[in-house]
Design a protein around this motif. Structure first.
Motif, PDB file in Angstrom:
ATOM      1  N   GLN A 171       0.860  -1.175   0.000  1.00  0.00           N
ATOM      2  CA  GLN A 171       0.000   0.000   0.000  1.00  0.00           C
ATOM      3  C   GLN A 171       0.897   1.225   0.000  1.00  0.00           C
ATOM      4  O   GLN A 171       1.909   1.248   0.709  1.00  0.00           O
ATOM      5  CB  GLN A 171      -0.872   0.004   1.248  1.00  0.00           C
ATOM      6  N   SER A 209       1.177   5.809  -0.695  1.00  0.00           N
ATOM      7  CA  SER A 209       0.564   7.113  -0.926  1.00  0.00           C
ATOM      8  C   SER A 209       0.636   7.422  -2.419  1.00  0.00           C
ATOM      9  O   SER A 209       1.395   6.784  -3.159  1.00  0.00           O
ATOM     10  CB  SER A 209       1.306   8.185  -0.131  1.00  0.00           C
ATOM     11  N   ILE A 221       5.464   4.144   1.225  1.00  0.00           N
ATOM     12  CA  ILE A 221       4.768   3.091   1.962  1.00  0.00           C
ATOM     13  C   ILE A 221       4.717   3.395   3.456  1.00  0.00           C
ATOM     14  O   ILE A 221       3.990   2.752   4.199  1.00  0.00           O
ATOM     15  CB  ILE A 221       5.404   1.704   1.717  1.00  0.00           C
ATOM     16  N   GLU A 222       5.522   4.361   3.900  1.00  0.00           N
ATOM     17  CA  GLU A 222       5.455   4.864   5.268  1.00  0.00           C
ATOM     18  C   GLU A 222       5.857   6.325   5.240  1.00  0.00           C
ATOM     19  O   GLU A 222       6.563   6.770   4.338  1.00  0.00           O
ATOM     20  CB  GLU A 222       6.333   4.104   6.261  1.00  0.00           C
ATOM     21  N   ILE A 272       2.700   3.784   9.164  1.00  0.00           N
ATOM     22  CA  ILE A 272       1.850   3.390   8.038  1.00  0.00           C
ATOM     23  C   ILE A 272       0.396   3.758   8.330  1.00  0.00           C
ATOM     24  O   ILE A 272      -0.523   3.216   7.742  1.00  0.00           O
ATOM     25  CB  ILE A 272       1.990   1.883   7.718  1.00  0.00           C
ATOM     26  N   THR A 298      -2.551   4.260   5.858  1.00  0.00           N
ATOM     27  CA  THR A 298      -3.175   3.090   5.238  1.00  0.00           C
ATOM     28  C   THR A 298      -4.215   2.527   6.187  1.00  0.00           C
ATOM     29  O   THR A 298      -3.968   1.582   6.910  1.00  0.00           O
ATOM     30  CB  THR A 298      -2.134   2.006   4.901  1.00  0.00           C
ATOM     31  N   ASN A 299      -5.365   3.142   6.165  1.00  0.00           N
ATOM     32  CA  ASN A 299      -6.437   2.736   7.065  1.00  0.00           C
ATOM     33  C   ASN A 299      -7.612   2.253   6.214  1.00  0.00           C
ATOM     34  O   ASN A 299      -8.546   3.005   5.945  1.00  0.00           O
ATOM     35  CB  ASN A 299      -6.833   3.915   7.957  1.00  0.00           C
ATOM     36  N   PRO A 300      -7.581   0.992   5.782  1.00  0.00           N
ATOM     37  CA  PRO A 300      -8.613   0.508   4.865  1.00  0.00           C
ATOM     38  C   PRO A 300      -9.995   0.424   5.512  1.00  0.00           C
ATOM     39  O   PRO A 300     -10.116   0.003   6.665  1.00  0.00           O
ATOM     40  CB  PRO A 300      -8.118  -0.876   4.453  1.00  0.00           C
ATOM     41  N   HIS A 302     -10.859  -3.607   2.821  1.00  0.00           N
ATOM     42  CA  HIS A 302     -10.356  -4.755   3.569  1.00  0.00           C
ATOM     43  C   HIS A 302     -10.916  -6.061   3.020  1.00  0.00           C
ATOM     44  O   HIS A 302     -10.209  -7.073   2.955  1.00  0.00           O
ATOM     45  CB  HIS A 302     -10.678  -4.637   5.067  1.00  0.00           C
ATOM     46  N   TYR A 313      -3.326   5.142  -2.034  1.00  0.00           N
ATOM     47  CA  TYR A 313      -4.201   5.969  -1.202  1.00  0.00           C
ATOM     48  C   TYR A 313      -4.170   7.422  -1.688  1.00  0.00           C
ATOM     49  O   TYR A 313      -3.103   7.906  -2.081  1.00  0.00           O
ATOM     50  CB  TYR A 313      -3.759   5.915   0.265  1.00  0.00           C
ATOM     51  N   VAL A 367      -9.376   5.192  -2.890  1.00  0.00           N
ATOM     52  CA  VAL A 367      -8.229   4.296  -3.058  1.00  0.00           C
ATOM     53  C   VAL A 367      -8.356   3.599  -4.410  1.00  0.00           C
ATOM     54  O   VAL A 367      -9.464   3.298  -4.872  1.00  0.00           O
ATOM     55  CB  VAL A 367      -8.174   3.260  -1.911  1.00  0.00           C
ATOM     56  N   SER A 377      -6.694   0.312  -6.724  1.00  0.00           N
ATOM     57  CA  SER A 377      -5.859  -0.879  -6.798  1.00  0.00           C
ATOM     58  C   SER A 377      -5.398  -1.041  -8.235  1.00  0.00           C
ATOM     59  O   SER A 377      -6.208  -0.970  -9.170  1.00  0.00           O
ATOM     60  CB  SER A 377      -6.654  -2.116  -6.366  1.00  0.00           C
TER      61      SER A 377
END
Length: 190
Positions: free
Chosen positions: A9, A11, A16-17, A23, A26-28, A33, A146, A178, A180
């Protein structure tokens, strides 16, 4: 044959952090989820570096025990706990649960895993994945983007020695904004 999938995941600006190593961006939500759960169900092995293994292992083994956990969290915890994990580390002396320390180098370990029967294999962690990319071991890139700009932090992709051409095989947008993206290298006949 089993595929090696680099899944992370990030930004929108590729991190990734964040700069502090968090992280938290990254709050799905439930929809995302559930998508993760469906992707994970297609694999049976995770390959981690030390740091990502510790992050995951600090939370997921007991996540389903939380009486307030959402159903998609419980489902992911059950999936994750059933997966085999291979951890590459020069400092860890032991790992827990269904995990084992890698016994050989990346190329040899991956060759053994790919020959064995089973589902797909997911590699996580940018530092470790860099080795996989340089050795041309990645069969698929699953990137969850994200709608956040972090400005700095740890990038999903570091300097890559050789260009890797990719074909987009799937994209999906979520109500949260978001996206994918799933790509495969053009040199793979899949």
């Amino acid at each position: 044959m089993r595929k090696i999938i680099y899944s992370m995941q990030m930004s929108l600006d590729g991190y990734i952090e964040d700069a502090s190593g968090s992280i938290g961006f990254t709050n799905p939500d439930r929809e995302l989820h559930e998508y993760f759960n469906a992707l994970e169900a297609q694999s049976d092995t995770h390959i981690y570096g030390r740091r990502l293994y510790k992050i995951m292992n600090d939370f997921w083994p007991t996540a389903a025990d939380n009486p307030d956990a959402a159903s998609e969290i419980i489902a992911y915890a059950q999936i994750w706990n059933a997966l085999d994990k291979v951890v590459f580390s020069r400092t860890l002396k032991s790992v827990e649960g269904r995990a084992r320390l890698a016994e050989t180098d990346v190329a040899t370990e991956v060759a053994k895993l790919k020959k064995a029967p089973g589902k797909n294999i997911i590699v996580g962690g940018a530092t470790l994945a860099q080795s996989f990319i340089e050795l041309d071991l990645i069969d698929e890139f699953q990137v969850i983007v994200y709608p956040t700009l972090l400005g700095s932090g740890k990038p999903m992709f570091r300097t890559i020695a050789n260009k890797v051409d990719l074909n987009l095989v799937e994209s999906r947008s979520f109500t949260s904004g978001v996206v994918s993206l799933i790509y495969r290298p053009t040199n793979r006949d899949r």
